[in-house]
Write a protein that holds these residues in place. Structure first.
Motif, PDB file in Angstrom:
ATOM      1  N   PHE A 458     -41.240-135.240  21.146  1.00 26.92           N
ATOM      2  CA  PHE A 458     -41.381-135.026  19.706  1.00 26.92           C
ATOM      3  C   PHE A 458     -40.845-136.225  18.929  1.00 26.92           C
ATOM      4  O   PHE A 458     -41.492-136.702  17.983  1.00 26.92           O
ATOM      5  CB  PHE A 458     -40.651-133.748  19.302  1.00 26.92           C
ATOM      6  CG  PHE A 458     -40.745-133.442  17.830  1.00 26.92           C
ATOM      7  CD1 PHE A 458     -41.842-132.768  17.320  1.00 26.92           C
ATOM      8  CD2 PHE A 458     -39.756-133.847  16.952  1.00 26.92           C
ATOM      9  CE1 PHE A 458     -41.940-132.500  15.952  1.00 26.92           C
ATOM     10  CE2 PHE A 458     -39.848-133.584  15.597  1.00 26.92           C
ATOM     11  CZ  PHE A 458     -40.952-132.907  15.101  1.00 26.92           C
ATOM     12  N   HIS A 459     -39.677-136.704  19.321  1.00 28.09           N
ATOM     13  CA  HIS A 459     -39.102-137.856  18.609  1.00 28.09           C
ATOM     14  C   HIS A 459     -39.987-139.086  18.776  1.00 28.09           C
ATOM     15  O   HIS A 459     -40.137-139.887  17.832  1.00 28.09           O
ATOM     16  CB  HIS A 459     -37.700-138.128  19.127  1.00 28.09           C
ATOM     17  CG  HIS A 459     -36.704-137.073  18.764  1.00 28.09           C
ATOM     18  ND1 HIS A 459     -36.571-136.566  17.484  1.00 28.09           N
ATOM     19  CD2 HIS A 459     -35.786-136.401  19.511  1.00 28.09           C
ATOM     20  CE1 HIS A 459     -35.623-135.652  17.448  1.00 28.09           C
ATOM     21  NE2 HIS A 459     -35.122-135.521  18.679  1.00 28.09           N
ATOM     22  N   LEU A 460     -40.579-139.241  19.950  1.00 28.59           N
ATOM     23  CA  LEU A 460     -41.475-140.371  20.178  1.00 28.59           C
ATOM     24  C   LEU A 460     -42.701-140.279  19.269  1.00 28.59           C
ATOM     25  O   LEU A 460     -43.134-141.279  18.671  1.00 28.59           O
ATOM     26  CB  LEU A 460     -41.894-140.410  21.648  1.00 28.59           C
ATOM     27  CG  LEU A 460     -42.742-141.604  22.080  1.00 28.59           C
ATOM     28  CD1 LEU A 460     -41.953-142.905  21.951  1.00 28.59           C
ATOM     29  CD2 LEU A 460     -43.216-141.422  23.521  1.00 28.59           C
ATOM     30  N   LYS A 461     -43.282-139.096  19.148  1.00 29.53           N
ATOM     31  CA  LYS A 461     -44.435-138.899  18.268  1.00 29.53           C
ATOM     32  C   LYS A 461     -44.052-139.104  16.807  1.00 29.53           C
ATOM     33  O   LYS A 461     -44.826-139.656  16.009  1.00 29.53           O
ATOM     34  CB  LYS A 461     -45.011-137.491  18.466  1.00 29.53           C
ATOM     35  CG  LYS A 461     -45.804-137.312  19.748  1.00 29.53           C
ATOM     36  CD  LYS A 461     -47.064-138.156  19.711  1.00 29.53           C
ATOM     37  CE  LYS A 461     -47.881-138.011  20.969  1.00 29.53           C
ATOM     38  NZ  LYS A 461     -49.103-138.861  20.946  1.00 29.53           N
ATOM     39  N   GLN A 466     -44.589-142.683  11.887  1.00 30.96           N
ATOM     40  CA  GLN A 466     -43.784-143.131  10.755  1.00 30.96           C
ATOM     41  C   GLN A 466     -44.635-144.024   9.846  1.00 30.96           C
ATOM     42  O   GLN A 466     -45.216-145.009  10.302  1.00 30.96           O
ATOM     43  CB  GLN A 466     -42.567-143.904  11.263  1.00 30.96           C
ATOM     44  CG  GLN A 466     -41.495-144.151  10.222  1.00 30.96           C
ATOM     45  CD  GLN A 466     -40.763-142.866   9.848  1.00 30.96           C
ATOM     46  OE1 GLN A 466     -40.713-141.935  10.634  1.00 30.96           O
ATOM     47  NE2 GLN A 466     -40.234-142.822   8.643  1.00 30.96           N
ATOM     48  N   PRO A 467     -44.775-143.697   8.548  1.00 24.65           N
ATOM     49  CA  PRO A 467     -45.649-144.493   7.668  1.00 24.65           C
ATOM     50  C   PRO A 467     -45.054-145.875   7.384  1.00 24.65           C
ATOM     51  O   PRO A 467     -43.837-146.064   7.345  1.00 24.65           O
ATOM     52  CB  PRO A 467     -45.722-143.644   6.393  1.00 24.65           C
ATOM     53  CG  PRO A 467     -44.470-142.837   6.398  1.00 24.65           C
ATOM     54  CD  PRO A 467     -44.145-142.561   7.845  1.00 24.65           C
ATOM     55  N   MET A 468     -45.946-146.833   7.175  1.00 20.76           N
ATOM     56  CA  MET A 468     -45.516-148.193   6.853  1.00 20.76           C
ATOM     57  C   MET A 468     -44.983-148.272   5.424  1.00 20.76           C
ATOM     58  O   MET A 468     -44.054-149.024   5.127  1.00 20.76           O
ATOM     59  CB  MET A 468     -46.696-149.163   7.014  1.00 20.76           C
ATOM     60  CG  MET A 468     -47.248-149.219   8.427  1.00 20.76           C
ATOM     61  SD  MET A 468     -46.054-149.876   9.616  1.00 20.76           S
ATOM     62  CE  MET A 468     -45.942-151.564   9.026  1.00 20.76           C
ATOM     63  N   ALA A 478     -48.153-138.259   7.284  1.00 23.11           N
ATOM     64  CA  ALA A 478     -47.541-138.482   8.589  1.00 23.11           C
ATOM     65  C   ALA A 478     -47.071-137.168   9.207  1.00 23.11           C
ATOM     66  O   ALA A 478     -47.245-136.918  10.410  1.00 23.11           O
ATOM     67  CB  ALA A 478     -46.379-139.452   8.466  1.00 23.11           C
ATOM     68  N   LEU A 479     -46.479-136.306   8.367  1.00 25.85           N
ATOM     69  CA  LEU A 479     -46.017-135.012   8.869  1.00 25.85           C
ATOM     70  C   LEU A 479     -47.186-134.141   9.314  1.00 25.85           C
ATOM     71  O   LEU A 479     -47.114-133.434  10.326  1.00 25.85           O
ATOM     72  CB  LEU A 479     -45.201-134.305   7.778  1.00 25.85           C
ATOM     73  CG  LEU A 479     -44.545-132.974   8.166  1.00 25.85           C
ATOM     74  CD1 LEU A 479     -43.651-133.136   9.382  1.00 25.85           C
ATOM     75  CD2 LEU A 479     -43.752-132.413   6.982  1.00 25.85           C
ATOM     76  N   GLN A 484     -50.242-131.661  13.792  1.00 25.66           N
ATOM     77  CA  GLN A 484     -51.485-131.535  14.555  1.00 25.66           C
ATOM     78  C   GLN A 484     -51.295-131.984  16.002  1.00 25.66           C
ATOM     79  O   GLN A 484     -51.864-131.386  16.926  1.00 25.66           O
ATOM     80  CB  GLN A 484     -52.590-132.350  13.880  1.00 25.66           C
ATOM     81  CG  GLN A 484     -53.041-131.748  12.551  1.00 25.66           C
ATOM     82  CD  GLN A 484     -54.011-132.639  11.807  1.00 25.66           C
ATOM     83  OE1 GLN A 484     -54.153-133.820  12.120  1.00 25.66           O
ATOM     84  NE2 GLN A 484     -54.670-132.082  10.797  1.00 25.66           N
ATOM     85  N   ASP A 485     -50.479-133.033  16.226  1.00 19.43           N
ATOM     86  CA  ASP A 485     -50.157-133.445  17.594  1.00 19.43           C
ATOM     87  C   ASP A 485     -49.393-132.341  18.323  1.00 19.43           C
ATOM     88  O   ASP A 485     -49.618-132.088  19.517  1.00 19.43           O
ATOM     89  CB  ASP A 485     -49.342-134.730  17.593  1.00 19.43           C
ATOM     90  CG  ASP A 485     -50.212-135.955  17.347  1.00 19.43           C
ATOM     91  OD1 ASP A 485     -51.457-135.811  17.381  1.00 19.43           O
ATOM     92  OD2 ASP A 485     -49.660-137.046  17.114  1.00 19.43           O
TER      93      ASP A 485
END
Length: 1010
Positions: A458-461, A466-468, A478-479, A484-485
């Protein structure tokens, strides 16, 4: 296997962290399979020595040529040609090993019984004869020789088994090491003897059982005391043996007396003693074999990777040959070979790519042969370390199973399942339980590993999405992608991975992953909605929040049953986080729909879209807008009942407002485009007039025209007009028009039928017209449904036309059918009753009627009595024209007359079987001065008479009691129709008689309520 994943200690926190007795892979360093240059040189020397001093015939699947094996070793050890030649020359100069034959005498069966008891006391003498060439071929082709071992092999080189007393199937299980120098001139010899001890004749006679035993006593008497009996021998050339042999050999005789002397089970193995290489002198045989196995398997895997294929665990013939020769020459036990294979494979699996299923065979072999005392202390430690290392490595793969076993590769589920099976089988081993007693249960370890791996994933995803650019709108997108992932991962867990973990470990991966992920998602969504609540919700933000709400709803719907999880969920009541955004969602739904409707009306030309779709373009768009509003309401599906009611009311109000706006817009658009268009209402009125005109013409067509031809103009008129209406009207309006036209058509037909009541021909045409109109308006299911066609007016008209179109005789038949029906329904004998017996004799074509009696007749004379008689006629008269009515005798002043008279009618069976055919019994009161009075009528249907339907003559005929009835006083519709046909004499005569009977019935009381 994915080689991109790191080693077991790449990430913080192992799956065993915090577990009692757990395994932290950071604490376990698996032994490396890479050798130092010095170790590699020693191992290469060992392998060359093994090939150069090969013994025995090759196995069928092994490589025969030594040059091929040497070339393979050069490639496997990555030796340069010059270095290889130097090593080869050095090994060739080393001292040869001592060649040995390891012979195991297992057992024998079917040997000769030499003792008086019929048994023997067998033992074996065995040894190797050297320097003598033994003739090859079948055992019978060489010269038979007795006592080979005693006569040809020195006593110090002779070995002897134990004596097994009194048996013909001895079992020894004894192993001997026999040295030899030259395999080509050496042969193995085995003699089997029966041990004889000195016994008295009295003792031998006591053991005597049959004549054969007596013969043995005489034979014993002729030989020296204490001399053993020869049972057979076996001679085997060593150069014919493979490295390992396991066979039953026949015991050869020295004479033809007993050619079948049984068989002996022998095992051979060609081994070395005192090997010269440094590795053999300085390291245990099992360790050297382990290093050789690692080197060759590593080479096999590397070769397959270079060819872009995956190694399936099968060794090449060269590698299998070298390993087999080494294990055999070093006399390694099966257990130590299995242990070496386990250690080599378990180490290589942690760095090379090959199937984990290769580990199952050594696991099974070690478990089957496990005895802890067979291993030394350092070997036990090495085995325990291999268990711990593989378990830690397997858990590290399980922790990252989403990336190590991606579903983009078709074999990933099978590979993961194979790894879990290996870990399960390993942890079930007795060796694992004894050597790793403090290890936690595998399901518990895997559960904690999966929980840790799920959090890390989860932390990796989250980092990946993370938006630029920092901002609430970008953070929301982003959330949404992160949620969805998570949904996609949970669906994969539910449909693919959970079954694997459940079947192998009884671990519910899906429930565990859902609980972990929903907490992580809930925390981030709450933070995001709280940040948005502090500022006005823009349309873009409202759309982003709505998509996030829908995704959360989809995620929440995946939740496992409460029985599969503990406590409440962090996502419970998640809809409250989105309450501030609901008004913006509703407003945007209405605004989008309104804009689309306005745009659609501006572009609408008010023409059908095609042959099958009669709606205009804006109507289709309006329907789509309604469907979209409905879809949005279903997506929202607000859980709070009170708030959901208010939201539903708002959706309904918006839908109604949209419909009103559309009506107003389309009305204005219609005025704009309506110039020059025909009045369709006027066309419908003209259609009604046309139908009425054609029906009137139908009635007036000449009699010579067939009814089917007469209705053609009407049907063609309807076909043309209805096709036009169907083309220019939408389906709902066209169906309404059809309903109005059908009602109008029925009304016109009813009026026409009433005017043509006395004309059967015109009624017949109207009947056929009604049938064809019904088919036309039904239109094979595309017009009016049956329930709309078959109204009460239609059914009444259908009955009237059915009667009006019938001939007079058909109407008369219908009349008698109705009277027979009434007779069957009458049970009251208020007017009295008659009793008859009727039968039919088919052979004589005679109807026999016995009129027995009448009872309870009405008193019609002034004296309170009657003078009854009965008139018998067969009806209808046109079916029986030659049969005159019959009458009984008249009985004076008798209300219960006993007639007891018989009448016979000569009549064929065919007319009697028709509907309406009956025997009419008219009971009359005889009056001398005036007309006879009617007591009542009874109708007996002829088709029910015994003997009429069968070929056999009737037997005992039953009596039939018929209640008397009166004709209907309020008029019969059949009689009314017949009366209207003034030109039909037969109809008038029939009506006159029936009216007379009805008049007679009306003059007497009491009247039945019929």
């Amino acid at each position: 296997m994915d080689l991109s994943h790191g080693g077991p200690g790449d990430e913080e926190g192992g799956p065993g962290a915090g577990l009692a007795g757990g395994l932290l892979w950071e604490q376990i360093e698996p032994a490396s399979h890479h050798l130092s240059p010095e170790e590699r040189a020693l191992l290469y020397e060992e392998a060359l020595y093994t090939v150069l001093h090969r013994l025995g015939q090759p196995e069928p699947s092994h490589v025969r040529e030594a040059s091929e094996l040497l070339l393979y070793l050069q490639e496997a050890f990555h030796m340069e040609p010059e270095e290889h030649q130097q090593m080869l020359q050095r090994v060739q100069k080393l001292e040869k090993p001592i060649f040995c034959l390891k012979a195991t005498v297992k057992q024998a069966k079917g040997i000769l019984g030499k003792d008086v008891s019929g048994f023997s006391d067998p033992y074996c003498l065995l040894g190797i004869e050297q320097g003598v060439s033994v003739q090859g071929g079948s055992p019978g082709s060489r010269r038979r020789q007795k006592a080979v071992v005693r006569h040809t092999i020195p006593e110090e080189h002779t070995h002897r088994t134990q004596v097994i007393e009194q048996t013909l199937n001895p079992v020894w299980e004894e192993t001997f090491i026999l040295e030899f120098e030259d395999i080509s001139s050496s042969s193995f010899h085995l003699d089997m003897w029966d041990m004889d001890t000195v016994e008295s004749v009295r003792q031998k006679l006591g053991e005597l059982t049959d004549l054969h035993g007596l013969r043995r006593i005489f034979k014993e008497a002729r030989k020296d005391k204490g001399q053993d009996d020869f049972l057979g021998n076996i001679v085997v050339r060593l150069q014919d043996l493979r490295c390992r042999e396991d066979h039953w050999y026949p015991l050869e005789p020295c004479t033809e007396t007993y050619p079948d002397r049984g068989q002996c089970h022998l095992q051979f193995q060609l081994i070395h003693k005192r090997r010269a290489p440094a590795a053999s002198r300085s390291q245990p045989s099992y360790t050297v074999h382990l290093h050789l196995l690692q080197q060759l398997v590593s080479h096999e895997v590397t070769q397959h990777q270079a060819g872009s294929t995956s190694w399936d665990g099968s060794l090449s013939p060269q590698a299998a040959t070298i390993l087999f020769l080494h294990a055999t020459q070093k006399d390694l036990s099966d257990f130590h070979q299995s242990m070496a294979q386990w250690l080599a494979y378990s180490r290589l699996y942690q760095s090379l790519e090959f199937p984990s299923s290769c580990l199952l065979h050594p696991i099974t072999s070690i478990e089957y042969q496990w005895i802890q005392g067979r291993l030394k202390g350092e070997q036990l430690e090495e085995l325990a370390a291999s268990f711990s290392s593989l378990l830690a490595y397997g858990l590290s793969l399980i922790r990252k199973f989403r990336s190590v076993f991606p579903l983009s590769m078709a074999d990933s589920p099978a590979r993961l399942q194979s790894l879990l099976r290996v870990l399960v089988q390993m942890c079930k081993m007795k060796a694992f339980g004894e050597l790793c007693p403090d290890s936690a249960p595998l399901p518990r370890l895997v559960t904690e590993t999966l929980r840790t791996g799920t959090t890390e994933w989860f932390h990796l995803k989250q980092q990946h999405h993370q938006p630029m650019v920092q901002g609430l709108l970008e953070a929301g997108k982003a959330l949404l992608s992160l949620v969805q992932d998570v949904i996609g991962d949970l669906l994969q867990c539910q449909h693919t991975w959970n079954k694997i973990f459940q079947n192998t470990l009884k671990v519910d991966l899906f429930s565990m992953a859902f609980v972990e992920l929903q907490w992580l998602v809930a925390k981030r969504v709450q933070d995001h909605t709280a940040a948005v609540a502090g500022s006005p919700v823009s349309p873009e933000m409202g759309e982003s929040l709505f998509q996030l709400y829908v995704s959360l709803k989809e995620l929440y719907q995946l939740r496992p049953d409460p029985t599969d999880r503990d406590g409440a969920l962090a996502l419970d009541g998640f809809h409250r986080w989105f309450q501030p955004a609901v008004p913006s969602w509703l407003q945007k739904t209405y605004s989008v729909a309104l804009a689309r409707v306005q745009r659609a009306v501006r572009m609408d030309e008010l023409v059908p879209l095609g042959e099958l779709t009669k709606h205009s373009t804006s109507a289709v768009d309006l329907s789509t807008c309604f469907a979209q509003i409905s879809h949005t309401a279903r997506q929202l599906d607000w859980p709070d009942p009170e708030e959901a009611f208010m939201i539903t009311v708002k959706f309904v109000e918006d839908t109604c407002r949209l419909a009103l706006v559309y009506c107003s817009l389309i009305k204005a658009r219609a005025r704009e485009l309506s110039a020059g268009q025909k009045d369709q209402g006027q066309a419908a009125n003209m259609l009604e007039v046309g139908i009425a005109t054609h029906i009137q013409k139908l009635v007036g067509v000449k009699e010579s025209v067939l009814p089917e031809d007469a209705i053609l103009p009407l049907m063609k008129f309807l076909e043309v007009k209805l096709c036009y209406m169907n083309t220019n009207l939408v389906q709902e309006n066209f169906s309404s028009l059809l309903t109005l036209l059908w009602t109008h058509t029925l009304k016109v037909l009813t009026e026409a039928a009433a005017s043509q009541r006395s004309c059967p021909l015109a009624s017949s045409r109207l009947k056929i017209a009604l049938q064809n109109l019904e088919i036309c308006f039904y239109a094979e299911g595309c017009g009016l449904p049956p329930e709309a066609l078959h109204t009460d007016d239609f059914q009444a008209l259908q009955r009237d036309l059915e009667l009006q179109a019938a001939s007079s005789r058909e109407l008369i038949r219908k009349y008698f059918c109705s009277r027979i029906q009434r007779q069957a329904e009458t049970t009251s004998e208020e007017l009295g009753a008659v009793t008859v017996k009727a039968s039919y004799r088919a052979s004589e074509q005679k109807l026999r009627v016995e009129l027995l009696s009448a009872s309870s007749l009405l008193p019609l004379d002034s004296n309170g009595s009657s003078d009854p008689f009965v008139q018998l006629t067969l009806e209808p008269r046109h079916e029986f024209p030659e049969l005159a009515p019959r009458e009984t005798q008249k009985h004076k002043k008798d209300l219960h007359p006993l007639f007891d008279e018989t009448f016979e009618f000569l009549v064929p069976a065919e007319p009697c079987m028709k509907d309406g055919a009956c025997l009419l019994l008219t009971v009359l009161d005889h009056d001398t001065l005036g007309a006879d009075d009617l007591e009542g009528e009874a109708f007996l249907p002829l088709r029910s008479v015994p003997g009429l339907t069968g070929t056999e003559e009737p037997g005992e005929v039953p009596q039939t009691r018929l209640p008397l009835t009166y004709p209907a006083l309020n008029g019969d519709p059949v009689l009314q129709l017949l009366e209207s046909r003034k030109g039909d004499r037969e109809a008038q005569v029939f009506v006159r008689l029936r009216r007379q009977r009805a008049k007679q019935a009306s003059q007497h009381a009491p009247r039945p309520g019929q």
